[in-house]
Design a protein around this motif. Structure first.
Motif, PDB file in Angstrom:
ATOM      1  N   GLN A   1       0.815  -1.215   0.000  1.00  0.00           N
ATOM      2  CA  GLN A   1       0.000   0.000   0.000  1.00  0.00           C
ATOM      3  C   GLN A   1       0.853   1.271   0.000  1.00  0.00           C
ATOM      4  O   GLN A   1       0.312   2.372   0.031  1.00  0.00           O
ATOM      5  CB  GLN A   1      -0.918   0.013   1.225  1.00  0.00           C
ATOM      6  N   ALA A   2       2.148   1.105  -0.024  1.00  0.00           N
ATOM      7  CA  ALA A   2       3.064   2.247   0.068  1.00  0.00           C
ATOM      8  C   ALA A   2       3.388   2.804  -1.311  1.00  0.00           C
ATOM      9  O   ALA A   2       3.597   2.055  -2.255  1.00  0.00           O
ATOM     10  CB  ALA A   2       4.353   1.819   0.753  1.00  0.00           C
ATOM     11  N   SER A   3       3.412   4.110  -1.388  1.00  0.00           N
ATOM     12  CA  SER A   3       3.913   4.772  -2.595  1.00  0.00           C
ATOM     13  C   SER A   3       5.322   5.260  -2.289  1.00  0.00           C
ATOM     14  O   SER A   3       5.565   5.837  -1.231  1.00  0.00           O
ATOM     15  CB  SER A   3       3.036   5.971  -2.957  1.00  0.00           C
ATOM     16  N   LEU A   4       6.229   5.001  -3.199  1.00  0.00           N
ATOM     17  CA  LEU A   4       7.604   5.468  -3.043  1.00  0.00           C
ATOM     18  C   LEU A   4       7.833   6.669  -3.944  1.00  0.00           C
ATOM     19  O   LEU A   4       7.178   6.824  -4.969  1.00  0.00           O
ATOM     20  CB  LEU A   4       8.589   4.353  -3.383  1.00  0.00           C
ATOM     21  N   ARG A   5       8.771   7.519  -3.557  1.00  0.00           N
ATOM     22  CA  ARG A   5       9.067   8.720  -4.347  1.00  0.00           C
ATOM     23  C   ARG A   5      10.076   8.416  -5.449  1.00  0.00           C
ATOM     24  O   ARG A   5       9.812   8.601  -6.611  1.00  0.00           O
ATOM     25  CB  ARG A   5       9.569   9.833  -3.437  1.00  0.00           C
ATOM     26  N   ALA A   6      11.266   7.990  -5.052  1.00  0.00           N
ATOM     27  CA  ALA A   6      12.334   7.691  -6.016  1.00  0.00           C
ATOM     28  C   ALA A   6      13.361   6.789  -5.343  1.00  0.00           C
ATOM     29  O   ALA A   6      14.418   7.253  -4.914  1.00  0.00           O
ATOM     30  CB  ALA A   6      12.988   8.979  -6.502  1.00  0.00           C
ATOM     31  N   PRO A   7      13.076   5.503  -5.211  1.00  0.00           N
ATOM     32  CA  PRO A   7      14.023   4.623  -4.531  1.00  0.00           C
ATOM     33  C   PRO A   7      15.388   4.640  -5.211  1.00  0.00           C
ATOM     34  O   PRO A   7      15.465   4.629  -6.444  1.00  0.00           O
ATOM     35  CB  PRO A   7      13.383   3.245  -4.625  1.00  0.00           C
ATOM     36  N   CYS A   8      16.445   4.713  -4.391  1.00  0.00           N
ATOM     37  CA  CYS A   8      17.787   4.844  -4.973  1.00  0.00           C
ATOM     38  C   CYS A   8      18.752   3.776  -4.480  1.00  0.00           C
ATOM     39  O   CYS A   8      19.812   3.599  -5.077  1.00  0.00           O
ATOM     40  CB  CYS A   8      18.347   6.231  -4.689  1.00  0.00           C
ATOM     41  N   THR A   9      18.427   3.072  -3.411  1.00  0.00           N
ATOM     42  CA  THR A   9      19.342   2.049  -2.912  1.00  0.00           C
ATOM     43  C   THR A   9      18.549   1.020  -2.116  1.00  0.00           C
ATOM     44  O   THR A   9      17.495   1.333  -1.557  1.00  0.00           O
ATOM     45  CB  THR A   9      20.466   2.675  -2.049  1.00  0.00           C
ATOM     46  N   VAL A  10      19.059  -0.194  -2.085  1.00  0.00           N
ATOM     47  CA  VAL A  10      18.396  -1.278  -1.372  1.00  0.00           C
ATOM     48  C   VAL A  10      19.456  -2.248  -0.876  1.00  0.00           C
ATOM     49  O   VAL A  10      20.503  -2.421  -1.512  1.00  0.00           O
ATOM     50  CB  VAL A  10      17.350  -1.977  -2.284  1.00  0.00           C
ATOM     51  N   THR A  11      19.220  -2.837   0.276  1.00  0.00           N
ATOM     52  CA  THR A  11      20.104  -3.872   0.805  1.00  0.00           C
ATOM     53  C   THR A  11      19.269  -4.788   1.683  1.00  0.00           C
ATOM     54  O   THR A  11      18.135  -4.468   2.032  1.00  0.00           O
ATOM     55  CB  THR A  11      21.303  -3.266   1.581  1.00  0.00           C
ATOM     56  N   THR A  12      19.830  -5.934   2.026  1.00  0.00           N
ATOM     57  CA  THR A  12      19.097  -6.896   2.839  1.00  0.00           C
ATOM     58  C   THR A  12      19.819  -7.148   4.150  1.00  0.00           C
ATOM     59  O   THR A  12      21.040  -7.032   4.233  1.00  0.00           O
ATOM     60  CB  THR A  12      18.919  -8.234   2.104  1.00  0.00           C
ATOM     61  N   GLY A  13      19.042  -7.517   5.168  1.00  0.00           N
ATOM     62  CA  GLY A  13      19.596  -7.840   6.472  1.00  0.00           C
ATOM     63  C   GLY A  13      19.657  -9.327   6.697  1.00  0.00           C
ATOM     64  O   GLY A  13      19.015 -10.101   5.980  1.00  0.00           O
ATOM     65  N   ASP A  14      20.395  -9.727   7.712  1.00  0.00           N
ATOM     66  CA  ASP A  14      20.571 -11.141   8.010  1.00  0.00           C
ATOM     67  C   ASP A  14      19.296 -11.808   8.540  1.00  0.00           C
ATOM     68  O   ASP A  14      19.189 -13.021   8.558  1.00  0.00           O
ATOM     69  CB  ASP A  14      21.728 -11.346   8.991  1.00  0.00           C
ATOM     70  N   ASP A  15      18.317 -10.998   8.934  1.00  0.00           N
ATOM     71  CA  ASP A  15      17.052 -11.536   9.442  1.00  0.00           C
ATOM     72  C   ASP A  15      15.957 -11.571   8.373  1.00  0.00           C
ATOM     73  O   ASP A  15      14.801 -11.831   8.660  1.00  0.00           O
ATOM     74  CB  ASP A  15      16.567 -10.718  10.638  1.00  0.00           C
ATOM     75  N   GLY A  16      16.331 -11.290   7.129  1.00  0.00           N
ATOM     76  CA  GLY A  16      15.364 -11.279   6.039  1.00  0.00           C
ATOM     77  C   GLY A  16      14.757  -9.921   5.766  1.00  0.00           C
ATOM     78  O   GLY A  16      13.985  -9.761   4.822  1.00  0.00           O
ATOM     79  N   SER A  17      15.102  -8.924   6.573  1.00  0.00           N
ATOM     80  CA  SER A  17      14.610  -7.565   6.335  1.00  0.00           C
ATOM     81  C   SER A  17      15.210  -7.011   5.047  1.00  0.00           C
ATOM     82  O   SER A  17      16.325  -7.369   4.654  1.00  0.00           O
ATOM     83  CB  SER A  17      15.013  -6.632   7.484  1.00  0.00           C
ATOM     84  N   VAL A  18      14.450  -6.128   4.412  1.00  0.00           N
ATOM     85  CA  VAL A  18      14.942  -5.408   3.235  1.00  0.00           C
ATOM     86  C   VAL A  18      14.929  -3.926   3.608  1.00  0.00           C
ATOM     87  O   VAL A  18      13.941  -3.425   4.149  1.00  0.00           O
ATOM     88  CB  VAL A  18      14.037  -5.661   2.006  1.00  0.00           C
ATOM     89  N   TYR A  19      16.033  -3.240   3.343  1.00  0.00           N
ATOM     90  CA  TYR A  19      16.147  -1.816   3.622  1.00  0.00           C
ATOM     91  C   TYR A  19      16.090  -1.066   2.302  1.00  0.00           C
ATOM     92  O   TYR A  19      16.825  -1.391   1.371  1.00  0.00           O
ATOM     93  CB  TYR A  19      17.434  -1.514   4.388  1.00  0.00           C
ATOM     94  N   VAL A  20      15.198  -0.081   2.236  1.00  0.00           N
ATOM     95  CA  VAL A  20      14.960   0.661   1.000  1.00  0.00           C
ATOM     96  C   VAL A  20      15.276   2.129   1.247  1.00  0.00           C
ATOM     97  O   VAL A  20      14.722   2.745   2.160  1.00  0.00           O
ATOM     98  CB  VAL A  20      13.484   0.524   0.552  1.00  0.00           C
ATOM     99  N   GLY A  21      16.147   2.677   0.437  1.00  0.00           N
ATOM    100  CA  GLY A  21      16.449   4.095   0.499  1.00  0.00           C
ATOM    101  C   GLY A  21      15.580   4.829  -0.510  1.00  0.00           C
ATOM    102  O   GLY A  21      15.675   4.585  -1.716  1.00  0.00           O
ATOM    103  N   ASP A  22      14.706   5.677  -0.026  1.00  0.00           N
ATOM    104  CA  ASP A  22      13.776   6.443  -0.856  1.00  0.00           C
ATOM    105  C   ASP A  22      13.742   7.852  -0.280  1.00  0.00           C
ATOM    106  O   ASP A  22      12.940   8.144   0.597  1.00  0.00           O
ATOM    107  CB  ASP A  22      12.386   5.793  -0.822  1.00  0.00           C
TER     108      ASP A  22
END
Length: 191
Positions: A32-53
């Motif tokens: 349900q989230a709208s993103l503006r302009a994602p520019c970077t992404v990485t993953t964590g050891d627990d399965g999390s995804v980090y999104v830079g927007d």
């Protein structure tokens, strides 16, 4: 195991978030989230995804909940930044050129549900400057802090970063690749 060739969106509606988005900092379902302009992404050891927007860094958990964890808002144009998660301790590292620094967020803070700001860094336990004094290295400075503590170094133009299996941080900094060991010492990487 067969490799899936299906691409699937995990965050976003396909609509662009408005420039001034008061609801963007609120936790919500990823679909349900709208993103503006994602520019970077990485993953964590627990399965999390980090999104830079810009201006937010979000954490997407395994239940598809998207939570803003850091607000990078400055009175500056949006800059590219880069992220990596340590395979050793799960800490998130962010290289952020406008500050000439690398920021570290301890794993224990990543799932706290709190939205941190740049002004929290160094004041809140678990959010700290990992490298850089906040000033650019001058052209006449031959070392820019090499062989000293990374926190005292002058960075040139911090960009991409990666973290080795033993926790060494590698940083693209201007025309150099620099490494920061577990002892906190920074040096230009030579091999």
């Amino acid at each position: 195991l067969p490799i899936s060739k299906i691409i699937q969106s995990v965050v976003g509606t396909g609509s662009q978030a408005p420039e001034k988005c008061s609801s963007c900092a609120k936790s919500r379902r990823a679909e349900q989230a709208s993103l503006r302009a994602p520019c970077t992404v990485t993953t964590g050891d627990d399965g999390s995804v980090y999104v830079g927007d810009y201006p937010y860094i979000y954490r997407l958990d395994s239940n598809s909940n998207l939570t803003a964890i850091l607000d990078l808002s400055l009175q500056l144009p949006a800059y590219a930044y880069y992220m990596a998660v340590s395979p050793v301790n799960g800490d998130l590292y962010i290289s952020y050129m406008p500050l000439f620094q690398v920021i570290r967020i301890k794993k224990s803070r990543l799932s706290s549900g709190r939205l941190f700001t740049l002004s929290d860094i160094g004041k809140v336990d678990g959010l700290s400057v990992f490298a850089g004094v906040g000033q650019s290295c001058r052209p006449w400075d031959q070392t820019c802090g090499d062989t000293g503590l990374a926190i005292n170094a002058h960075l040139i133009h911090p960009k991409g970063l990666a973290i080795g299996p033993r926790g060494t941080v590698y940083l693209a900094d201007g025309k150099l690749i620099r490494q920061i060991g577990n002892d906190g010492i920074i040096a230009t990487f030579t091999s």
